[in-house]
Design a protein around this motif. Structure first.
Motif, PDB file in Angstrom:
ATOM      1  N   GLN A  46       0.828  -1.206   0.000  1.00 28.03           N
ATOM      2  CA  GLN A  46       0.000   0.000   0.000  1.00 28.03           C
ATOM      3  C   GLN A  46       0.865   1.259   0.000  1.00 28.03           C
ATOM      4  OE1 GLN A  46      -2.859  -0.625   3.151  1.00 28.03           O
ATOM      5  NE2 GLN A  46      -4.010  -2.087   1.927  1.00 28.03           N
ATOM      6  N   ASP A  47       2.041   1.209   0.637  1.00 27.22           N
ATOM      7  CA  ASP A  47       2.973   2.345   0.596  1.00 27.22           C
ATOM      8  C   ASP A  47       3.585   2.503  -0.797  1.00 27.22           C
ATOM      9  OD1 ASP A  47       2.490   2.961   3.265  1.00 27.22           O
ATOM     10  OD2 ASP A  47       4.180   1.750   3.976  1.00 27.22           O
ATOM     11  N   VAL A  48       3.848   1.390  -1.451  1.00 29.74           N
ATOM     12  CA  VAL A  48       4.370   1.440  -2.822  1.00 29.74           C
ATOM     13  C   VAL A  48       3.333   2.093  -3.731  1.00 29.74           C
ATOM     14  CG1 VAL A  48       5.133   0.062  -4.805  1.00 29.74           C
ATOM     15  CG2 VAL A  48       5.849  -0.583  -2.485  1.00 29.74           C
ATOM     16  N   ALA A  49       2.077   1.697  -3.566  1.00 27.80           N
ATOM     17  CA  ALA A  49       0.997   2.277  -4.381  1.00 27.80           C
ATOM     18  C   ALA A  49       0.925   3.787  -4.174  1.00 27.80           C
ATOM     19  CB  ALA A  49      -0.334   1.623  -4.036  1.00 27.80           C
ATOM     20  N   LYS A  50       1.080   4.233  -2.939  1.00 31.43           N
ATOM     21  CA  LYS A  50       1.044   5.679  -2.650  1.00 31.43           C
ATOM     22  C   LYS A  50       2.210   6.402  -3.312  1.00 31.43           C
ATOM     23  CE  LYS A  50      -1.280   5.116   1.773  1.00 31.43           C
ATOM     24  NZ  LYS A  50      -1.083   5.062   3.225  1.00 31.43           N
ATOM     25  N   LYS A  51       3.385   5.781  -3.278  1.00 29.22           N
ATOM     26  CA  LYS A  51       4.569   6.415  -3.861  1.00 29.22           C
ATOM     27  C   LYS A  51       4.437   6.579  -5.379  1.00 29.22           C
ATOM     28  CE  LYS A  51       9.594   6.253  -3.874  1.00 29.22           C
ATOM     29  NZ  LYS A  51      10.742   5.761  -3.139  1.00 29.22           N
ATOM     30  N   TYR A  52       3.827   5.601  -6.022  1.00 28.58           N
ATOM     31  CA  TYR A  52       3.685   5.635  -7.476  1.00 28.58           C
ATOM     32  C   TYR A  52       2.414   6.344  -7.944  1.00 28.58           C
ATOM     33  CZ  TYR A  52       7.629   2.484  -8.411  1.00 28.58           C
ATOM     34  OH  TYR A  52       8.874   1.935  -8.529  1.00 28.58           O
ATOM     35  N   ALA A  53       1.529   6.688  -7.026  1.00 25.93           N
ATOM     36  CA  ALA A  53       0.245   7.299  -7.395  1.00 25.93           C
ATOM     37  C   ALA A  53       0.454   8.543  -8.255  1.00 25.93           C
ATOM     38  CB  ALA A  53      -0.551   7.655  -6.147  1.00 25.93           C
ATOM     39  N   GLY A  54      -0.270   8.593  -9.347  1.00 24.10           N
ATOM     40  CA  GLY A  54      -0.229   9.756 -10.228  1.00 24.10           C
ATOM     41  C   GLY A  54       0.964   9.807 -11.161  1.00 24.10           C
ATOM     42  N   GLN A  55       1.868   8.869 -11.071  1.00 28.44           N
ATOM     43  CA  GLN A  55       3.036   8.883 -11.949  1.00 28.44           C
ATOM     44  C   GLN A  55       2.684   8.296 -13.312  1.00 28.44           C
ATOM     45  OE1 GLN A  55       6.676   7.239 -10.435  1.00 28.44           O
ATOM     46  NE2 GLN A  55       6.388   8.139  -8.429  1.00 28.44           N
ATOM     47  N   LYS A  56       3.150   8.950 -14.342  1.00 32.88           N
ATOM     48  CA  LYS A  56       2.940   8.455 -15.695  1.00 32.88           C
ATOM     49  C   LYS A  56       3.684   7.129 -15.842  1.00 32.88           C
ATOM     50  CE  LYS A  56       3.516   9.698 -20.506  1.00 32.88           C
ATOM     51  NZ  LYS A  56       4.085  10.625 -21.460  1.00 32.88           N
ATOM     52  N   ASP A  57       3.061   6.165 -16.462  1.00 33.20           N
ATOM     53  CA  ASP A  57       3.656   4.857 -16.705  1.00 33.20           C
ATOM     54  C   ASP A  57       4.066   4.135 -15.419  1.00 33.20           C
ATOM     55  OD1 ASP A  57       3.367   5.263 -19.466  1.00 33.20           O
ATOM     56  OD2 ASP A  57       5.321   6.248 -19.584  1.00 33.20           O
ATOM     57  N   ALA A  58       3.306   4.353 -14.339  1.00 35.72           N
ATOM     58  CA  ALA A  58       3.630   3.743 -13.048  1.00 35.72           C
ATOM     59  C   ALA A  58       3.666   2.222 -13.128  1.00 35.72           C
ATOM     60  CB  ALA A  58       2.630   4.201 -11.988  1.00 35.72           C
ATOM     61  N   ALA A  59       2.714   1.622 -13.807  1.00 34.74           N
ATOM     62  CA  ALA A  59       2.662   0.163 -13.889  1.00 34.74           C
ATOM     63  C   ALA A  59       3.897  -0.394 -14.584  1.00 34.74           C
ATOM     64  CB  ALA A  59       1.391  -0.291 -14.591  1.00 34.74           C
ATOM     65  N   ALA A  60       4.286   0.212 -15.676  1.00 38.02           N
ATOM     66  CA  ALA A  60       5.472  -0.249 -16.405  1.00 38.02           C
ATOM     67  C   ALA A  60       6.732  -0.046 -15.571  1.00 38.02           C
ATOM     68  CB  ALA A  60       5.594   0.474 -17.741  1.00 38.02           C
ATOM     69  N   ALA A  61       6.827   1.092 -14.886  1.00 33.54           N
ATOM     70  CA  ALA A  61       8.001   1.369 -14.058  1.00 33.54           C
ATOM     71  C   ALA A  61       8.088   0.389 -12.889  1.00 33.54           C
ATOM     72  CB  ALA A  61       7.948   2.803 -13.540  1.00 33.54           C
ATOM     73  N   LEU A  62       6.952   0.101 -12.265  1.00 33.82           N
ATOM     74  CA  LEU A  62       6.963  -0.828 -11.141  1.00 33.82           C
ATOM     75  C   LEU A  62       7.270  -2.246 -11.610  1.00 33.82           C
ATOM     76  CD1 LEU A  62       6.668  -1.385  -8.165  1.00 33.82           C
ATOM     77  CD2 LEU A  62       4.184  -1.465  -8.482  1.00 33.82           C
ATOM     78  N   ALA A  63       6.689  -2.673 -12.715  1.00 27.94           N
ATOM     79  CA  ALA A  63       6.985  -4.011 -13.247  1.00 27.94           C
ATOM     80  C   ALA A  63       8.474  -4.140 -13.566  1.00 27.94           C
ATOM     81  CB  ALA A  63       6.140  -4.286 -14.486  1.00 27.94           C
ATOM     82  N   LYS A  64       9.054  -3.095 -14.126  1.00 23.99           N
ATOM     83  CA  LYS A  64      10.486  -3.098 -14.436  1.00 23.99           C
ATOM     84  C   LYS A  64      11.306  -3.187 -13.148  1.00 23.99           C
ATOM     85  CE  LYS A  64      14.096  -0.396 -16.682  1.00 23.99           C
ATOM     86  NZ  LYS A  64      14.422   0.830 -17.391  1.00 23.99           N
ATOM     87  N   SER A  65      10.889  -2.456 -12.123  1.00 20.30           N
ATOM     88  CA  SER A  65      11.580  -2.481 -10.841  1.00 20.30           C
ATOM     89  C   SER A  65      11.487  -3.860 -10.186  1.00 20.30           C
ATOM     90  CB  SER A  65      10.993  -1.409  -9.922  1.00 20.30           C
ATOM     91  OG  SER A  65      11.691  -1.347  -8.716  1.00 20.30           O
ATOM     92  N   ILE A  66      10.336  -4.497 -10.314  1.00 18.63           N
ATOM     93  CA  ILE A  66      10.162  -5.845  -9.765  1.00 18.63           C
ATOM     94  C   ILE A  66      11.144  -6.800 -10.437  1.00 18.63           C
ATOM     95  CG2 ILE A  66       8.603  -7.827  -9.671  1.00 18.63           C
ATOM     96  CD1 ILE A  66       6.278  -5.747  -9.372  1.00 18.63           C
ATOM     97  N   LYS A  67      11.233  -6.749 -11.752  1.00 18.88           N
ATOM     98  CA  LYS A  67      12.104  -7.664 -12.497  1.00 18.88           C
ATOM     99  C   LYS A  67      13.588  -7.361 -12.295  1.00 18.88           C
ATOM    100  CE  LYS A  67      11.339  -9.774 -16.003  1.00 18.88           C
ATOM    101  NZ  LYS A  67      11.078 -11.054 -16.630  1.00 18.88           N
ATOM    102  N   ALA A  68      13.943  -6.067 -12.264  1.00 18.88           N
ATOM    103  CA  ALA A  68      15.351  -5.680 -12.210  1.00 18.88           C
ATOM    104  C   ALA A  68      15.898  -5.566 -10.788  1.00 18.88           C
ATOM    105  CB  ALA A  68      15.555  -4.355 -12.941  1.00 18.88           C
ATOM    106  N   GLY A  69      15.013  -5.396  -9.801  1.00 18.52           N
ATOM    107  CA  GLY A  69      15.479  -5.152  -8.442  1.00 18.52           C
ATOM    108  C   GLY A  69      16.043  -3.746  -8.336  1.00 18.52           C
ATOM    109  N   GLY A  70      16.736  -3.482  -7.274  1.00 17.67           N
ATOM    110  CA  GLY A  70      17.343  -2.165  -7.127  1.00 17.67           C
ATOM    111  C   GLY A  70      17.601  -1.830  -5.670  1.00 17.67           C
TER     112      GLY A  70
END
Length: 102
Positions: A46-70
């Motif tokens: 739920q905190d991740v959702a808040k951080k990405y809220a309103g960001q353009k291409d949030a789903a793609a960015a989060l999916a990329k972060s999940i796969k790539a780590g960081g």
């Protein structure tokens, strides 16, 4: 044809029951480090959702972060890459997380 396939996959991700996405997170050991509404090792979904809220291409960015780590986004503990996770599963998890992981 690729656009139609992408739309079908996206529609399926949003139409899937929430428990199925929680099961996907459990199956891939995501819940070992993340909770839905509580920080474990990593941030609560739920905190991740808040951080990405309103960001353009949030789903793609989060999916990329999940796969790539960081590291550095949520503190000193790095998120390991989930390279074995399929793109479809990463997109499904990202959509579920951004929807509040309910």
């Amino acid at each position: 044809m690729k656009l139609i396939s992408a739309l079908i996959v996206a529609s399926a991700a949003f139409a899937a029951p929430a428990f199925a996405n929680l099961d996907l997170a459990k199956k891939n050991a995501c819940m070992a480090c993340h909770g839905v509404d509580k920080k474990v090792v990593g941030p609560a979904y739920q905190d991740v959702a808040k951080k990405y809220a309103g960001q353009k291409d949030a789903a793609a960015a989060l999916a990329k972060s999940i796969k790539a780590g960081g590291s550095g986004k949520w503190g000193p503990i790095p998120m390991p890459a989930q390279a074995a996770l399929s793109d479809a599963d990463a997109n499904t998890l990202a959509a579920w997380i951004l929807a509040g992981a309910k």
